[in-house]
Scaffold this active site. Structure first.
Site, PDB file in Angstrom:
ATOM      1  N   CYS A   3     -57.018  56.325  19.614  1.00 43.11           N
ATOM      2  CA  CYS A   3     -56.934  57.605  18.893  1.00 43.11           C
ATOM      3  C   CYS A   3     -57.445  57.542  17.462  1.00 43.11           C
ATOM      4  O   CYS A   3     -57.928  58.548  16.931  1.00 43.11           O
ATOM      5  CB  CYS A   3     -55.503  58.122  18.905  1.00 43.11           C
ATOM      6  SG  CYS A   3     -55.028  58.734  20.533  1.00 43.11           S
ATOM      7  N   GLY A  34     -58.754  44.842  17.604  1.00 48.63           N
ATOM      8  CA  GLY A  34     -57.346  45.142  17.804  1.00 48.63           C
ATOM      9  C   GLY A  34     -57.040  46.505  17.232  1.00 48.63           C
ATOM     10  O   GLY A  34     -57.788  47.032  16.408  1.00 48.63           O
ATOM     11  N   MET A  35     -55.965  47.097  17.701  1.00 44.92           N
ATOM     12  CA  MET A  35     -55.510  48.390  17.191  1.00 44.92           C
ATOM     13  C   MET A  35     -53.996  48.328  17.086  1.00 44.92           C
ATOM     14  O   MET A  35     -53.310  48.008  18.051  1.00 44.92           O
ATOM     15  CB  MET A  35     -55.973  49.504  18.137  1.00 44.92           C
ATOM     16  CG  MET A  35     -55.492  50.885  17.741  1.00 44.92           C
ATOM     17  SD  MET A  35     -56.185  51.411  16.145  1.00 44.92           S
ATOM     18  CE  MET A  35     -54.830  52.393  15.510  1.00 44.92           C
ATOM     19  N   GLU A  36     -53.521  48.664  15.885  1.00 45.98           N
ATOM     20  CA  GLU A  36     -52.124  48.443  15.535  1.00 45.98           C
ATOM     21  C   GLU A  36     -51.162  49.475  16.104  1.00 45.98           C
ATOM     22  O   GLU A  36     -50.238  49.912  15.404  1.00 45.98           O
ATOM     23  CB  GLU A  36     -52.015  48.412  14.009  1.00 45.98           C
ATOM     24  CG  GLU A  36     -52.314  49.758  13.294  1.00 45.98           C
ATOM     25  CD  GLU A  36     -53.784  50.004  12.966  1.00 45.98           C
ATOM     26  OE1 GLU A  36     -54.651  49.418  13.629  1.00 45.98           O
ATOM     27  OE2 GLU A  36     -54.058  50.803  12.045  1.00 45.98           O
ATOM     28  N   ASN A  37     -51.331  49.878  17.352  1.00 43.38           N
ATOM     29  CA  ASN A  37     -50.425  50.868  17.918  1.00 43.38           C
ATOM     30  C   ASN A  37     -49.000  50.341  17.831  1.00 43.38           C
ATOM     31  O   ASN A  37     -48.716  49.243  18.301  1.00 43.38           O
ATOM     32  CB  ASN A  37     -50.832  51.170  19.355  1.00 43.38           C
ATOM     33  CG  ASN A  37     -52.235  51.744  19.426  1.00 43.38           C
ATOM     34  OD1 ASN A  37     -52.579  52.639  18.663  1.00 43.38           O
ATOM     35  ND2 ASN A  37     -53.072  51.210  20.308  1.00 43.38           N
ATOM     36  N   HIS A  66     -53.477  40.450  11.601  1.00 42.06           N
ATOM     37  CA  HIS A  66     -53.934  41.700  10.987  1.00 42.06           C
ATOM     38  C   HIS A  66     -53.187  42.918  11.576  1.00 42.06           C
ATOM     39  O   HIS A  66     -52.630  43.728  10.832  1.00 42.06           O
ATOM     40  CB  HIS A  66     -55.447  41.840  11.182  1.00 42.06           C
ATOM     41  CG  HIS A  66     -56.022  43.108  10.647  1.00 42.06           C
ATOM     42  ND1 HIS A  66     -56.596  43.193   9.409  1.00 42.06           N
ATOM     43  CD2 HIS A  66     -56.094  44.352  11.177  1.00 42.06           C
ATOM     44  CE1 HIS A  66     -57.000  44.429   9.195  1.00 42.06           C
ATOM     45  NE2 HIS A  66     -56.715  45.162  10.255  1.00 42.06           N
ATOM     46  N   GLU A  67     -53.167  43.005  12.894  1.00 39.53           N
ATOM     47  CA  GLU A  67     -52.512  44.175  13.523  1.00 39.53           C
ATOM     48  C   GLU A  67     -51.020  44.162  13.222  1.00 39.53           C
ATOM     49  O   GLU A  67     -50.407  45.209  12.989  1.00 39.53           O
ATOM     50  CB  GLU A  67     -52.776  44.205  15.030  1.00 39.53           C
ATOM     51  CG  GLU A  67     -54.244  44.163  15.451  1.00 39.53           C
ATOM     52  CD  GLU A  67     -55.168  45.065  14.655  1.00 39.53           C
ATOM     53  OE1 GLU A  67     -54.708  46.080  14.119  1.00 39.53           O
ATOM     54  OE2 GLU A  67     -56.370  44.723  14.531  1.00 39.53           O
ATOM     55  N   HIS A 108     -50.287  45.504   9.793  1.00 43.39           N
ATOM     56  CA  HIS A 108     -50.285  46.974   9.727  1.00 43.39           C
ATOM     57  C   HIS A 108     -48.870  47.549   9.902  1.00 43.39           C
ATOM     58  O   HIS A 108     -48.620  48.689   9.500  1.00 43.39           O
ATOM     59  CB  HIS A 108     -51.176  47.568  10.816  1.00 43.39           C
ATOM     60  CG  HIS A 108     -52.613  47.737  10.430  1.00 43.39           C
ATOM     61  ND1 HIS A 108     -53.011  48.518   9.369  1.00 43.39           N
ATOM     62  CD2 HIS A 108     -53.764  47.261  10.990  1.00 43.39           C
ATOM     63  CE1 HIS A 108     -54.347  48.506   9.293  1.00 43.39           C
ATOM     64  NE2 HIS A 108     -54.821  47.741  10.260  1.00 43.39           N
ATOM     65  N   GLU A 119     -56.611  49.782   5.454  1.00 39.94           N
ATOM     66  CA  GLU A 119     -57.252  48.537   5.897  1.00 39.94           C
ATOM     67  C   GLU A 119     -57.369  47.488   4.786  1.00 39.94           C
ATOM     68  O   GLU A 119     -57.250  46.290   5.038  1.00 39.94           O
ATOM     69  CB  GLU A 119     -58.628  48.827   6.493  1.00 39.94           C
ATOM     70  CG  GLU A 119     -58.584  49.636   7.788  1.00 39.94           C
ATOM     71  CD  GLU A 119     -57.822  48.965   8.931  1.00 39.94           C
ATOM     72  OE1 GLU A 119     -57.531  47.753   8.847  1.00 39.94           O
ATOM     73  OE2 GLU A 119     -57.513  49.674   9.911  1.00 39.94           O
ATOM     74  N   ASP A 128     -65.980  57.918  12.259  1.00 38.41           N
ATOM     75  CA  ASP A 128     -66.522  56.796  13.028  1.00 38.41           C
ATOM     76  C   ASP A 128     -67.874  56.339  12.469  1.00 38.41           C
ATOM     77  O   ASP A 128     -68.241  55.174  12.584  1.00 38.41           O
ATOM     78  CB  ASP A 128     -66.676  57.159  14.509  1.00 38.41           C
ATOM     79  CG  ASP A 128     -65.317  57.259  15.208  1.00 38.41           C
ATOM     80  OD1 ASP A 128     -64.390  56.524  14.814  1.00 38.41           O
ATOM     81  OD2 ASP A 128     -65.186  58.080  16.135  1.00 38.41           O
ATOM     82  N   TYR A 137     -62.184  47.531   4.165  1.00 37.03           N
ATOM     83  CA  TYR A 137     -61.423  46.315   4.469  1.00 37.03           C
ATOM     84  C   TYR A 137     -61.582  45.287   3.352  1.00 37.03           C
ATOM     85  O   TYR A 137     -60.621  44.844   2.746  1.00 37.03           O
ATOM     86  CB  TYR A 137     -61.938  45.672   5.759  1.00 37.03           C
ATOM     87  CG  TYR A 137     -61.620  46.408   7.032  1.00 37.03           C
ATOM     88  CD1 TYR A 137     -62.320  47.563   7.381  1.00 37.03           C
ATOM     89  CD2 TYR A 137     -60.646  45.943   7.902  1.00 37.03           C
ATOM     90  CE1 TYR A 137     -62.041  48.224   8.567  1.00 37.03           C
ATOM     91  CE2 TYR A 137     -60.361  46.603   9.096  1.00 37.03           C
ATOM     92  CZ  TYR A 137     -61.065  47.736   9.418  1.00 37.03           C
ATOM     93  OH  TYR A 137     -60.786  48.395  10.590  1.00 37.03           O
TER      94      TYR A 137
END
Ligand code: BES
Ligand code: ZN
Length: 592
Positions: free
Chosen positions: A128, A260-263, A286-287, A290, A309, A366, A374
């Site tokens: 998302c 990775g995505m920090e969901n 990293h994730e 977050h 970031e 995007d 970052y």
């Protein structure tokens, strides 16, 4: 009133959504999610409520008690999608939108069984961030409008659903279906909504951490990420208690477009981290970081993305330093420097995207994405840290996190807070240059270590004939080899490549950072023996961090360009929409 977020129809003068209840059926045949989203308001209210949607078909909107709520869908706007305006009668506590998603939803990738490890079942995952939640749920898709949520997700048996939330039980649905329930009790920005469905198995890593993956991958994943609890404990020592109950992770199929995505409660990870030697856990660090710098305190809008970031890279390297020492941390900064340099080069003609506080009206987040928020962001924080001393800065970090917890803030709010807590520090580091001027300020922090200098000298001596002894390279840490490859001259020829290939056995590396770095060198040189491996990687791996530079490197030679076009034609239908766009963008710029 001007909108506060150029990427959302969110209007902060309207009622605020407080929570969502999602009831969705995952229809693999039609590639849609279908059902309803019940939005509860922070307080009963009336009047217009503007929501973001993209590709959603809206069937009906009702208020509590079932009364129809009039609504209208605005015209499609290229980046934003369509505004869904509800006309709420006075005193409305919430509204339920019945809808379904589009098969083209950018926030979802529907994988055929052939694209999975097991090859027997389809797979679905969401992504998302930055502004794709609106392709899944009609919502105030702006990070300022944090919500809690619960969800009931019906999936075909025997598949499993996971979300960025705590599990809240499951029940058999109608014949052949299973319903999974979830609850996320803490308020999150919409971009942290996440869902994945597939043949999944979990392995416990510690009492509060489990890794999920397809059955064929889960053992490898459990081994690779066995150190997770150590990371969480280190992070807690630095940033305070972990607030999200569990830290679970999901290893996705290889088309996942990010590392990775920090969901929250369910970090999503690319399988390219499974190097077999635990060398890529910096992405997990990293994730995880977050969870403090991001999920707890995040950016109000994409224009302040660096707050999310930059802080997280800073935190990630702090965790790494605590765990592996100064030398390992400087390697991390060096690898980051290369990524920063590449991004500065990519945005040579768009200097406005190399400032930290960006202005993105009319720009797709995007397209603005790069390593600048970052790495420039993290270096800005180090500059502040060095200006006031580590001890004071550590106290500042604690104060920052507790002051803004569960909020989504702007650069201006951040600066006002720094001025309050560390008076004069902004001026001392010339914050204005960091935040508002393109490129890197003079006097940006440097990170040195004896080992880093050794490796740099060795790589820079290539043209003068210096070569590492292959046996010695075998004993290098993976990050050392990566730095070495990054520091080699950019214009190596096929003979150089033949040496690297033969002596350092680079083709067979399980560490994708090293493998791709090598394949880029080979592609730039037109080293044909590497072409089959390049084809293999680009046909399978959708991580944009790898796909972009590989296609770019292939652009350097005629045979490379022909190969790239051929691979893309075959692989494009299996790519994630974001990956496809990135690859297309690179290929379009090839000379004819
Ligand atoms: N939140 C990002 C991924 C992201 C950013 C997705 C913007 C969509 C829009 C995530 O935390 C991240 O930064 N991942 C990096 C890993 C990292 C170690 C820098 C990645 O995917 O490479
Ligand atoms: Zn991140």
């Amino acid at each position: 009133m001007p909108r506060i977020d150029p990427h959302s129809f969110f209007d902060d003068a309207q009622p605020l959504t407080r929570s969502w209840s999602l009831r969705l059926r995952v229809d693999f045949e039609r590639q849609v999610l279908a059902g309803s989203a019940a939005l509860r308001l922070a307080a009963p209210a009336g009047g217009p409520l503007d929501l973001d949607t993209k590709g959603l078909s809206i069937r009906r909107v009702t208020a509590a008690g079932g009364a129809e709520v009039p609504f209208e869908l605005g015209a499609e706007e290229p980046i934003l999608g369509r505004r869904l305006r509800l006309h709420l009668p006075a005193g409305t506590a919430g509204a339920t939108v019945e809808y379904e998603t589009s098969p083209a939803a950018v926030g979802l990738q529907w994988l055929a069984p052939a694209q999975t490890e097991g090859k027997r079942h389809p797979f679905l995952f969401s992504q998302c961030q930055a502004i794709h939640a609106r392709t899944l749920v009609p919502c105030q898709d702006c990070a300022v409008a944090r919500v809690t949520y619960d969800a009931e997700i019906a999936v075909p048996a025997p598949l499993t659903a996971v979300m960025s939330a705590g599990p809240d039980g499951q029940s058999p649905g109608p014949a052949g279906w299973r319903t999974f329930r979830f609850r996320m009790p803490q308020p999150i920005p919409s971009y942290l909504l996440a869902l994945a469905v597939g043949e999944l198995e979990g392995r416990d890593l510690s009492p509060r951490s489990r890794v999920w993956a397809e059955p064929a991958t889960v053992e490898r994943a459990a081994w690779e990420f066995a150190e997770t609890e150590t990371l969480v404990a280190r992070a807690e020592a630095l940033f305070g208690p972990y607030e999200w109950d569990r830290f679970d992770m999901l290893v996705l199929p290889p088309s996942f477009p990010y590392g990775g995505m920090e969901n929250p409660r369910m970090t999503f990870l690319t399988p390219t981290l499974l190097a077999g030697d635990r060398s890529l856990v910096d992405v997990v660090a990293h994730e995880l970081a977050h969870s403090w710098t991001g999920n707890l305190v995040t950016n109000a809008t994409a224009e302040h993305f660096w707050l999310n970031e930059g802080w997280t890279v800073f935190a990630e390297r702090r965790i790494l330093r605590a765990l592996r020492g100064d030398a390992a941390a400087s390697m991390g900064w060096s690898i980051g420097q290369k990524e920063l340099d590449d991004s500065l080069e990519r945005f040579q003609d768009k200097p406005e995207l190399t400032v930290l506080r960006t202005h993105l009206e009319g720009v797709d987040p995007d397209d603005a994405f790069s390593s600048i928020p970052y790495e420039k962001g993290a270096r800005f924080l180090v500059a502040l840290e060095r200006a006031v001393g580590e001890e004071r800065f550590d106290r500042f970090i604690q104060a920052y996190l507790s002051r803004f917890r569960f909020r989504s803030i702007t650069t201006e709010q951040f600066c006002a807070f720094v001025e309050e807590e560390l008076p004069g520090a902004l001026a001392r580091v010339d914050a204005d240059a960091w935040l508002h001027r393109p490129g890197m300020p003079d006097g940006a922090p440097r990170f040195v270590s004896a080992r880093l200098e050794e490796i740099t000298a060795l790589a820079e001596g290539w043209k003068a004939g210096r070569r590492p002894a292959p046996a010695e390279v075998q004993a290098w840490k993976p990050t050392e080899l990566l730095v070495y490859l990054q520091k080699l001259p950019r214009d190596l020829g096929v003979e150089d490549c033949a040496w690297l290939d033969r002596e350092l056995e680079l083709d067979g590396r399980g560490n994708h950072e090293i493998l791709v770095q090598w394949l880029c060198i080979a592609a730039r040189a037109g080293h044909a023996p590497a072409f089959p491996r390049i084809r293999e990687v680009l046909s399978k791996v959708g991580r944009m961090k790898f796909v972009r530079p590989l296609y770019q490197a292939l652009g350097a030679t005629g045979p490379g360009r022909a190969l790239a076009r051929e691979i893309f034609a075959a692989a494009a239908p299996t790519y994630h929409a974001l990956t496809r766009r990135v690859a297309e963008g690179v290929i379009e710029k090839y000379p004819a």
